[in-house]
Write a protein that holds these residues in place. Structure first.
Motif, PDB file in Angstrom:
ATOM      1  N   GLN A 129       1.119  -2.884  -7.753  1.00 25.40           N
ATOM      2  CA  GLN A 129       2.587  -2.634  -6.960  1.00 25.40           C
ATOM      3  C   GLN A 129       3.476  -2.977  -8.303  1.00 25.40           C
ATOM      4  O   GLN A 129       3.587  -3.741  -9.406  1.00 25.40           O
ATOM      5  CB  GLN A 129       2.869  -4.120  -6.303  1.00 25.40           C
ATOM      6  N   MET A 188      10.259  -4.958 -11.369  1.00 25.90           N
ATOM      7  CA  MET A 188       8.799  -5.811 -11.497  1.00 25.90           C
ATOM      8  C   MET A 188       7.997  -5.060 -11.823  1.00 25.90           C
ATOM      9  O   MET A 188       7.466  -4.007 -10.946  1.00 25.90           O
ATOM     10  CB  MET A 188       8.894  -6.842 -10.577  1.00 25.90           C
ATOM     11  N   ILE A 234       4.099  -6.174 -10.607  1.00 26.67           N
ATOM     12  CA  ILE A 234       2.580  -7.364  -9.972  1.00 26.67           C
ATOM     13  C   ILE A 234       1.355  -6.281 -10.505  1.00 26.67           C
ATOM     14  O   ILE A 234       0.518  -5.524  -9.945  1.00 26.67           O
ATOM     15  CB  ILE A 234       3.118  -7.090  -8.247  1.00 26.67           C
ATOM     16  N   ASP A 292      -3.277  -7.752  -9.314  1.00 27.93           N
ATOM     17  CA  ASP A 292      -4.128  -9.045  -8.917  1.00 27.93           C
ATOM     18  C   ASP A 292      -4.695  -9.052  -9.964  1.00 27.93           C
ATOM     19  O   ASP A 292      -5.969  -8.324 -10.706  1.00 27.93           O
ATOM     20  CB  ASP A 292      -4.583  -7.977  -8.262  1.00 27.93           C
ATOM     21  N   GLY A 341       0.665 -16.012  -5.707  1.00 25.66           N
ATOM     22  CA  GLY A 341       1.621 -15.066  -5.866  1.00 25.66           C
ATOM     23  C   GLY A 341       2.505 -16.007  -6.712  1.00 25.66           C
ATOM     24  O   GLY A 341       2.605 -17.200  -7.381  1.00 25.66           O
ATOM     25  N   HIS A 367       5.746 -15.777 -10.000  1.00 27.42           N
ATOM     26  CA  HIS A 367       6.676 -15.081 -11.297  1.00 27.42           C
ATOM     27  C   HIS A 367       7.545 -15.694 -11.984  1.00 27.42           C
ATOM     28  O   HIS A 367       7.836 -16.272 -11.823  1.00 27.42           O
ATOM     29  CB  HIS A 367       8.307 -14.647  -9.569  1.00 27.42           C
ATOM     30  N   SER A 392       4.764 -10.389 -12.381  1.00 27.37           N
ATOM     31  CA  SER A 392       4.018 -11.428 -11.261  1.00 27.37           C
ATOM     32  C   SER A 392       2.066 -11.192 -10.895  1.00 27.37           C
ATOM     33  O   SER A 392       1.814 -10.119 -11.298  1.00 27.37           O
ATOM     34  CB  SER A 392       4.533 -10.454  -9.840  1.00 27.37           C
ATOM     35  N   ASP A 428      -0.250 -12.275  -8.977  1.00 24.62           N
ATOM     36  CA  ASP A 428      -0.686 -12.397  -7.575  1.00 24.62           C
ATOM     37  C   ASP A 428      -2.397 -12.457  -7.738  1.00 24.62           C
ATOM     38  O   ASP A 428      -2.514 -11.713  -9.079  1.00 24.62           O
ATOM     39  CB  ASP A 428      -0.451 -11.197  -7.074  1.00 24.62           C
ATOM     40  N   TRP A 484      -3.840  -7.220   0.819  1.00 21.40           N
ATOM     41  CA  TRP A 484      -2.677  -7.089   0.131  1.00 21.40           C
ATOM     42  C   TRP A 484      -1.594  -7.906   1.081  1.00 21.40           C
ATOM     43  O   TRP A 484      -0.751  -6.687   1.470  1.00 21.40           O
ATOM     44  CB  TRP A 484      -2.282  -6.221  -0.328  1.00 21.40           C
ATOM     45  N   TRP A 492       2.045  -8.217   0.802  1.00 20.95           N
ATOM     46  CA  TRP A 492       3.216  -7.655   0.320  1.00 20.95           C
ATOM     47  C   TRP A 492       3.253  -6.243   0.948  1.00 20.95           C
ATOM     48  O   TRP A 492       4.637  -5.829   1.072  1.00 20.95           O
ATOM     49  CB  TRP A 492       2.969  -7.599  -1.092  1.00 20.95           C
TER      50      TRP A 492
END
Length: 251
Positions: free
Chosen positions: A18, A91, A93, A95, A124, A126, A138, A140, A148, A150
């Motif tokens: 992300q 940001m 993100i 995985d 997660g 941050h 982030s 995660d 996912w 989110w």
């Protein structure tokens, strides 16, 4: 040892899942992004209100593009907008299967955690942007891998797909690309390649680092996308929400 060698040696997968933009006004940027990339209806997460923001999350393949916007004064997102004088990248993100290892490495390097959650289907973390530089990072871990939360209820505990395409990479502009790439690589457990133009090789993607012209120009400046259709006007790249959107080919 580069990132692919690490994976071949049994290293855990690290994926770019992300990319997040921050905008002064949510709807115009969300509408322009949806139109430019032919995206489906986004998910709006009511829980982000705890950060003083509203958001939209678009699914692109099994990756995601999010736009957030402050809804109240004195938020981290609002301060970030002010420092960058307008809409910008915010940001990145990841995985990452070995989240425990990544959290440990971050702690040993003195990288501060600004938010953390551990849920049955996702965890997660941050990291403080001052300690990582370039963007909020982030870390995660999806469970099962490829789900996912989110992305909304249809992704919570489920593997799905969104509009055709995926995130292929991001570019981070910083004052010292070599040093910052090394820090990100240490935390993510990845080797750094590319010499003077550092790059982290991910599972199916990459993070590139470039020199920023000024402090206000630092941050997430480009998102590379594999898309089955051309960008508006047949362009190879467009600027939207303060970042470059680069088409790198069909998935």
């Amino acid at each position: 040892m580069d990132a692919m060698d690490a994976m071949d040696a049994g290293g855990a997968r690290v994926r770019l899942r992300q990319a997040v933009l921050v905008a002064g006004e949510l709807e115009p940027v969300a509408s322009a992004l949806r139109s430019a990339l032919n995206l489906d209806e986004p998910y709006r997460d009511p829980l982000v209100a705890e950060f003083g923001v509203a958001n939209v999350v678009f699914a692109l393949g099994d990756c995601f593009l999010e736009v957030i916007s402050p809804t109240q004064p004195d938020t981290a997102a609002g301060r970030y907008l002010a420092r960058h004088s307008g809409d910008c990248g915010y940001m990145v993100i990841f995985d990452i299967e070995d989240l425990t290892g990544a959290r440990k490495r971050a702690g040993e390097l003195g990288v501060r955690t600004v938010w953390q959650v551990d849920l049955p289907d996702i965890a997660g973390t941050h990291l403080h942007p001052a300690d990582m530089q370039g963007a909020i990072v982030s870390l995660d871990r999806s469970e099962p891998y490829g789900t996912w939360r989110w992305g909304g209820p249809q992704w919570t505990g489920r593997v799905g797909t969104g509009a055709p395409g995926r995130l292929a990479g991001v570019t981070i502009a910083v004052g010292d690309p070599i040093a910052v790439a090394a820090r990100w690589g240490e935390v993510l457990g990845l080797g750094v390649g590319g010499g003077e133009r550092p790059v982290l090789g991910l599972d199916g993607g990459e993070v590139r680092f470039e020199a920023a012209a000024s402090e206000s120009a630092q941050g997430l400046v480009e998102v590379a996308l594999e898309l089955p259709r051309e960008l508006p006007g047949g362009a190879q790249q467009i600027e939207l929400g303060g970042v470059r959107l680069l088409r790198v080919g069909a998935p």
